[in-house]
Design a protein around this motif. Sequence first.
Motif, PDB file in Angstrom:
ATOM      1  N   SER A 175      -3.827 -40.534 -94.347  1.00 23.82           N
ATOM      2  CA  SER A 175      -5.008 -39.939 -93.728  1.00 23.82           C
ATOM      3  C   SER A 175      -6.188 -39.989 -94.687  1.00 23.82           C
ATOM      4  O   SER A 175      -6.039 -39.779 -95.894  1.00 23.82           O
ATOM      5  CB  SER A 175      -4.731 -38.478 -93.359  1.00 23.82           C
ATOM      6  OG  SER A 175      -3.831 -38.379 -92.291  1.00 23.82           O
ATOM      7  N   HIS A 176      -7.375 -40.246 -94.141  1.00 22.91           N
ATOM      8  CA  HIS A 176      -8.573 -40.295 -94.961  1.00 22.91           C
ATOM      9  C   HIS A 176      -8.890 -38.891 -95.481  1.00 22.91           C
ATOM     10  O   HIS A 176      -8.752 -37.899 -94.737  1.00 22.91           O
ATOM     11  CB  HIS A 176      -9.742 -40.821 -94.121  1.00 22.91           C
ATOM     12  CG  HIS A 176     -10.918 -41.245 -94.923  1.00 22.91           C
ATOM     13  ND1 HIS A 176     -11.810 -40.347 -95.455  1.00 22.91           N
ATOM     14  CD2 HIS A 176     -11.343 -42.480 -95.304  1.00 22.91           C
ATOM     15  CE1 HIS A 176     -12.747 -40.993 -96.112  1.00 22.91           C
ATOM     16  NE2 HIS A 176     -12.488 -42.296 -96.041  1.00 22.91           N
ATOM     17  N   PRO A 177      -9.319 -38.764 -96.740  1.00 25.84           N
ATOM     18  CA  PRO A 177      -9.625 -37.436 -97.289  1.00 25.84           C
ATOM     19  C   PRO A 177     -10.633 -36.641 -96.469  1.00 25.84           C
ATOM     20  O   PRO A 177     -10.609 -35.405 -96.481  1.00 25.84           O
ATOM     21  CB  PRO A 177     -10.189 -37.759 -98.686  1.00 25.84           C
ATOM     22  CG  PRO A 177      -9.587 -39.076 -99.043  1.00 25.84           C
ATOM     23  CD  PRO A 177      -9.463 -39.830 -97.751  1.00 25.84           C
ATOM     24  N   ASP A 178     -11.514 -37.324 -95.737  1.00 25.45           N
ATOM     25  CA  ASP A 178     -12.498 -36.616 -94.910  1.00 25.45           C
ATOM     26  C   ASP A 178     -11.851 -35.818 -93.788  1.00 25.45           C
ATOM     27  O   ASP A 178     -12.484 -34.937 -93.201  1.00 25.45           O
ATOM     28  CB  ASP A 178     -13.494 -37.607 -94.302  1.00 25.45           C
ATOM     29  CG  ASP A 178     -14.401 -38.244 -95.337  1.00 25.45           C
ATOM     30  OD1 ASP A 178     -14.574 -37.635 -96.410  1.00 25.45           O
ATOM     31  OD2 ASP A 178     -14.918 -39.342 -95.082  1.00 25.45           O
ATOM     32  N   PHE A 179     -10.595 -36.138 -93.468  1.00 23.87           N
ATOM     33  CA  PHE A 179      -9.936 -35.508 -92.324  1.00 23.87           C
ATOM     34  C   PHE A 179      -8.682 -34.746 -92.728  1.00 23.87           C
ATOM     35  O   PHE A 179      -7.770 -34.582 -91.914  1.00 23.87           O
ATOM     36  CB  PHE A 179      -9.582 -36.572 -91.274  1.00 23.87           C
ATOM     37  CG  PHE A 179     -10.780 -37.317 -90.751  1.00 23.87           C
ATOM     38  CD1 PHE A 179     -11.631 -36.745 -89.824  1.00 23.87           C
ATOM     39  CD2 PHE A 179     -11.064 -38.595 -91.205  1.00 23.87           C
ATOM     40  CE1 PHE A 179     -12.743 -37.433 -89.344  1.00 23.87           C
ATOM     41  CE2 PHE A 179     -12.177 -39.294 -90.724  1.00 23.87           C
ATOM     42  CZ  PHE A 179     -13.006 -38.706 -89.798  1.00 23.87           C
ATOM     43  N   THR A 180      -8.607 -34.267 -93.955  1.00 22.35           N
ATOM     44  CA  THR A 180      -7.424 -33.537 -94.412  1.00 22.35           C
ATOM     45  C   THR A 180      -7.818 -32.186 -94.996  1.00 22.35           C
ATOM     46  O   THR A 180      -8.889 -32.030 -95.580  1.00 22.35           O
ATOM     47  CB  THR A 180      -6.647 -34.327 -95.485  1.00 22.35           C
ATOM     48  OG1 THR A 180      -7.543 -34.670 -96.548  1.00 22.35           O
ATOM     49  CG2 THR A 180      -6.066 -35.603 -94.906  1.00 22.35           C
ATOM     50  N   THR A 181      -6.912 -31.206 -94.822  1.00 21.79           N
ATOM     51  CA  THR A 181      -7.117 -29.888 -95.409  1.00 21.79           C
ATOM     52  C   THR A 181      -6.689 -29.917 -96.874  1.00 21.79           C
ATOM     53  O   THR A 181      -6.056 -30.872 -97.346  1.00 21.79           O
ATOM     54  CB  THR A 181      -6.287 -28.837 -94.672  1.00 21.79           C
ATOM     55  OG1 THR A 181      -4.886 -29.117 -94.876  1.00 21.79           O
ATOM     56  CG2 THR A 181      -6.594 -28.846 -93.168  1.00 21.79           C
ATOM     57  N   ASP A 182      -6.995 -28.834 -97.586  1.00 24.36           N
ATOM     58  CA  ASP A 182      -6.582 -28.756 -98.994  1.00 24.36           C
ATOM     59  C   ASP A 182      -5.061 -28.810 -99.111  1.00 24.36           C
ATOM     60  O   ASP A 182      -4.523 -29.470-100.016  1.00 24.36           O
ATOM     61  CB  ASP A 182      -7.112 -27.469 -99.631  1.00 24.36           C
ATOM     62  CG  ASP A 182      -8.619 -27.500 -99.844  1.00 24.36           C
ATOM     63  OD1 ASP A 182      -9.200 -28.610 -99.825  1.00 24.36           O
ATOM     64  OD2 ASP A 182      -9.213 -26.421-100.024  1.00 24.36           O
ATOM     65  N   GLU A 183      -4.356 -28.138 -98.210  1.00 27.24           N
ATOM     66  CA  GLU A 183      -2.896 -28.155 -98.244  1.00 27.24           C
ATOM     67  C   GLU A 183      -2.358 -29.566 -98.005  1.00 27.24           C
ATOM     68  O   GLU A 183      -1.424 -30.020 -98.672  1.00 27.24           O
ATOM     69  CB  GLU A 183      -2.316 -27.197 -97.203  1.00 27.24           C
ATOM     70  CG  GLU A 183      -0.801 -27.163 -97.166  1.00 27.24           C
ATOM     71  CD  GLU A 183      -0.253 -26.256 -96.090  1.00 27.24           C
ATOM     72  OE1 GLU A 183       0.988 -26.177 -95.967  1.00 27.24           O
ATOM     73  OE2 GLU A 183      -1.047 -25.624 -95.370  1.00 27.24           O
ATOM     74  N   GLN A 184      -2.962 -30.278 -97.049  1.00 22.72           N
ATOM     75  CA  GLN A 184      -2.522 -31.639 -96.764  1.00 22.72           C
ATOM     76  C   GLN A 184      -2.831 -32.569 -97.929  1.00 22.72           C
ATOM     77  O   GLN A 184      -2.033 -33.452 -98.250  1.00 22.72           O
ATOM     78  CB  GLN A 184      -3.193 -32.128 -95.479  1.00 22.72           C
ATOM     79  CG  GLN A 184      -2.694 -31.410 -94.235  1.00 22.72           C
ATOM     80  CD  GLN A 184      -3.572 -31.650 -93.022  1.00 22.72           C
ATOM     81  OE1 GLN A 184      -4.676 -32.192 -93.124  1.00 22.72           O
ATOM     82  NE2 GLN A 184      -3.093 -31.239 -91.857  1.00 22.72           N
ATOM     83  N   LYS A 185      -3.962 -32.357 -98.578  1.00 23.99           N
ATOM     84  CA  LYS A 185      -4.289 -33.164 -99.758  1.00 23.99           C
ATOM     85  C   LYS A 185      -3.232 -32.978-100.845  1.00 23.99           C
ATOM     86  O   LYS A 185      -2.837 -33.943-101.514  1.00 23.99           O
ATOM     87  CB  LYS A 185      -5.669 -32.801-100.294  1.00 23.99           C
ATOM     88  CG  LYS A 185      -6.843 -33.329 -99.463  1.00 23.99           C
ATOM     89  CD  LYS A 185      -8.159 -32.940-100.112  1.00 23.99           C
ATOM     90  CE  LYS A 185      -9.353 -33.577 -99.399  1.00 23.99           C
ATOM     91  NZ  LYS A 185      -9.564 -33.057 -98.048  1.00 23.99           N
ATOM     92  N   ARG A 186      -2.754 -31.734-101.024  1.00 25.71           N
ATOM     93  CA  ARG A 186      -1.714 -31.486-102.034  1.00 25.71           C
ATOM     94  C   ARG A 186      -0.435 -32.225-101.675  1.00 25.71           C
ATOM     95  O   ARG A 186       0.227 -32.804-102.548  1.00 25.71           O
ATOM     96  CB  ARG A 186      -1.446 -29.987-102.158  1.00 25.71           C
ATOM     97  CG  ARG A 186      -2.548 -29.217-102.877  1.00 25.71           C
ATOM     98  CD  ARG A 186      -2.101 -27.829-103.257  1.00 25.71           C
ATOM     99  NE  ARG A 186      -1.827 -27.003-102.087  1.00 25.71           N
ATOM    100  CZ  ARG A 186      -2.750 -26.273-101.468  1.00 25.71           C
ATOM    101  NH1 ARG A 186      -4.002 -26.260-101.893  1.00 25.71           N
ATOM    102  NH2 ARG A 186      -2.419 -25.539-100.425  1.00 25.71           N
ATOM    103  N   ALA A 187      -0.069 -32.232-100.388  1.00 28.07           N
ATOM    104  CA  ALA A 187       1.131 -32.959 -99.968  1.00 28.07           C
ATOM    105  C   ALA A 187       0.982 -34.453-100.234  1.00 28.07           C
ATOM    106  O   ALA A 187       1.898 -35.106-100.746  1.00 28.07           O
ATOM    107  CB  ALA A 187       1.417 -32.702 -98.490  1.00 28.07           C
TER     108      ALA A 187
END
Length: 281
Positions: A175-187
């Motif tokens: 997923s593009h970083p523009d469309f992810t939450t902080d939690e999803q970015k950590r995953a």
Amino acid sequence: MIEDNETIEEFLARHADDVEESVRKAAAQEIMPRWRRLTEHEVDRKSGPHDLVTDADRQAELYLTDALRALLPGSAVVGEEAVHDNPGIYGALREDAPVWIVDPVDGTRQFVHGDTGFCTLVALAHRGVVHASWTYAPARDQIATAVRGQGAFLDGERLDAGSPEPGRDLRVATSHPDFTTDEQKRALLGLNTEGVAPRSCGSAGLEYLDIARGACDATAFCWEAAWDHAAGLLLVEEAGGAHLTRAGVPFRITGDNVLPFTTARDEATARRVVDLLSAGA
């Protein structure tokens, strides 16, 4: 239409080619005449600066909605643009009628920029199960199709996802970083490890096609919108691949999935990616 006592499988045996023709006509009449010819007033933004919609999206979805309902009276249509205007339409995925799931232009950003990396996605689902899918990339003149239990095909040639080449980094579209939450970015950070080469995805439908044909090893996606995933999930399944959420179960188009989830060329790769995502979370 489905006649009395006719199954979805029997309907598809009679009408799969008609669906493909409708997809091609929608692209020919509503999408390609606007490609690389969009004017400023034909492009809008929905929920944010990166969430684009064009007249091609809207008109192609209207065309497909009419055409697909005519083929299968009594069916519902869950289209990206219709759901944006009326979120309640999404509930049809949980109801009893057959549902056409439509993304008229998947990869709208690419379409707006004049790139070829966009496609039209159509899937037919019933009671949460995807039975058939069509992935059409009109600017590349490619069409991929799948019917449950009958295999996946690209321009008539059977697809086999195979397995990743031993010793080579796993190619994972995320997923593009523009469309992810902080939690999803950590995953997703769990993929930043030796032996994995993550990159931001383009058109989801074309990423799925690349998995089905062995040009990409896996995805790691953080959103549930059925119009982005339904067609590609079946395409990959029928090419021998697998999909899993972080809960260790297949992705459900009806929702309530533990995200991110992965789709991969084989089950072993899917489990490896899920393990890395869970470690990152």
